[in-house]
Design an enzyme around this catalytic site. Structure first.
Site, short mmCIF file in Angstrom:
data_model
loop_
_atom_site.label_atom_id
_atom_site.label_comp_id
_atom_site.label_asym_id
_atom_site.label_seq_id
_atom_site.Cartn_x
_atom_site.Cartn_y
_atom_site.Cartn_z
N HIS A 1 0.82 -1.22 0.00
CA HIS A 1 0.00 0.00 0.00
C HIS A 1 0.85 1.27 0.00
CE1 HIS A 1 0.42 0.05 4.47
NE2 HIS A 1 0.21 1.33 4.33
N ASP B 1 0.37 -7.62 1.69
CA ASP B 1 0.76 -6.20 1.60
C ASP B 1 2.29 -6.06 1.54
OD1 ASP B 1 0.69 -3.47 1.66
OD2 ASP B 1 0.01 -3.29 3.74
N GLN C 1 0.55 5.44 11.69
CA GLN C 1 0.56 5.95 10.33
C GLN C 1 1.92 6.55 9.98
OE1 GLN C 1 -2.28 5.46 11.78
NE2 GLN C 1 -3.18 4.49 9.99
N GLY C 2 2.42 6.19 8.82
CA GLY C 2 3.72 6.67 8.38
C GLY C 2 4.84 5.67 8.67
N ASP C 3 4.56 4.73 9.55
CA ASP C 3 5.54 3.67 9.81
C ASP C 3 5.43 2.56 8.78
OD1 ASP C 3 6.70 4.77 12.14
OD2 ASP C 3 4.99 4.10 13.32
N SER C 4 4.34 2.57 8.04
CA SER C 4 4.08 1.52 7.06
C SER C 4 5.28 1.24 6.18
CB SER C 4 2.94 1.96 6.14
OG SER C 4 1.73 1.68 6.76
N1 ARG Z 1 -1.23 1.86 7.34
C1 ARG Z 1 -0.37 2.72 8.11
C2 ARG Z 1 0.51 3.52 7.20
O1 ARG Z 1 0.21 3.58 6.02
C3 ARG Z 1 0.38 1.95 9.17
C4 ARG Z 1 -0.50 1.66 10.28
C5 ARG Z 1 0.09 0.80 11.33
N2 ARG Z 1 -0.82 0.93 12.40
C6 ARG Z 1 -0.75 0.28 13.55
N3 ARG Z 1 -1.63 0.55 14.45
N4 ARG Z 1 0.19 -0.61 13.78
O2 ARG Z 1 1.43 4.20 7.60
#
Ligand code: ARG
Length: 281
Positions: A81, A135, A229-232
């Site tokens: 993603h 993913d 968010q942002g760690d993805s």
């Molecule tokens: N989807 C998020 C991103 O795009 C990462 C989310 C991870 N969240 C969590 N609660 N572990 O950065």
């Protein structure tokens, strides 16, 4: 929430047949907002890149978007993603719009080195149902990464089918971010340690998602520590061996009680064997 937004954008991609820079920025902004109160890795500590020299930052059109990890001189792993569900939805997608930085503790990559991307391959099963299964994406770099053994190193991947047991700790790293802090040059890499949960436990906690064998869940039932968010796209390594078992994928909010973080399960054969076929690693 993220799932709904992501699927909405996918539909948009089909209709518009192209994802402009502005739309992509809106996606990033809504992604930040979805993290609401939680900034950066939740409940972790600042770390130096020397402690996690396999960590890279990924930029889309020169803006920080995700994390990633170095698996060889030529290849970097990230989340599917993070690079959009290409080619499924035919977004305007060009590897030249992305670059990575290695060897830096900072979100803007200062002090590190920039590398351009030559090719991006998303797992062919990714986003078929738009549910975050499979993913993962592999990025091939235009030039080989200069590994220096100190701030720039490869991470080891597990054997196919060799899973972590529940209760074992993983260390997750990333810059996370907020919209406001996107240009904040003082953002330092952070790490958090969380225990792996059994898939059965995870399925019970995250009923709104389809949790599959290609996923790994980790977190404390009481919450407080998590990726966000942002760690993805960033790595989750076993605390005991530093082998990378996970890729930050999704969650419901961040660090909430009974809502573990979900990671792409690298040891799952359909993931691990795909990496091996593509990269030889
Ligand atoms: N989807 C998020 C991103 O795009 C990462 C989310 C991870 N969240 C969590 N609660 N572990 O950065």
């Amino acid at each position: 929430m993220h799932k709904i937004m992501f699927c909405f954008l996918s539909v948009l991609g089909v209709v518009v047949d192209g994802f402009t820079h502005k739309e992509y920025n809106q996606y990033l902004i809504s992604r930040q907002l979805n993290g609401f109160k939680s900034l950066e890795i939740v409940g972790g500590d600042e770390v130096d890149i020397k402690q996690h020299p396999y960590q890279v930052s990924l930029y889309y059109s020169n803006e920080f978007s995700c994390g990633g990890s170095i698996v060889s001189e030529s290849y970097v792993l990230t989340a599917g993603h993070c690079v959009l569900p290409y080619p499924t939805y035919k977004f305007n997608f060009n590897p030249k719009d992305y670059h990575i930085r290695v060897g830096s503790s900072y979100m803007d990559g200062r002090g590190g080195k920039k590398y351009n991307i030559n090719a991006i391959t998303v797992h062919p099963e990714y986003c078929k149902l738009c549910d975050f299964d499979y993913d993962i994406a592999v990025m091939k770099l235009s030039t080989k990464i200069a590994l220096n053994g100190i701030t720039v190193k490869t991470v080891q991947l597990p054997e196919s089918g060799k899973f972590l047991k529940s209760g074992e700790n993983i260390v997750v790293t990333g810059w996370g971010d907020t919209t406001i802090k996107l240009d904040d040059c003082s953002d330092v890499l952070r790490a958090v340690t969380v225990p792996v949960q059994s898939l059965e436990h995870c399925v019970k906690q995250l009923t709104m998602f389809t949790i599959t064998d290609r996923m790994l869940c980790a977190g404390f039932d009481e919450g407080g520590k998590d990726a966000c968010q942002g760690d993805s796209g960033g790595p989750a390594v076993a605390e005991s061996s530093s082998v990378q078992y996970g890729i930050v994928s999704f969650g419901l909010g961040c660090a909430r009680p009974n809502k573990p973080g979900v990671y792409t399960n690298i040891a799952a054969p359909p993931i691990r064997d795909w990496i091996k076929n593509l990269t030889g690693i």
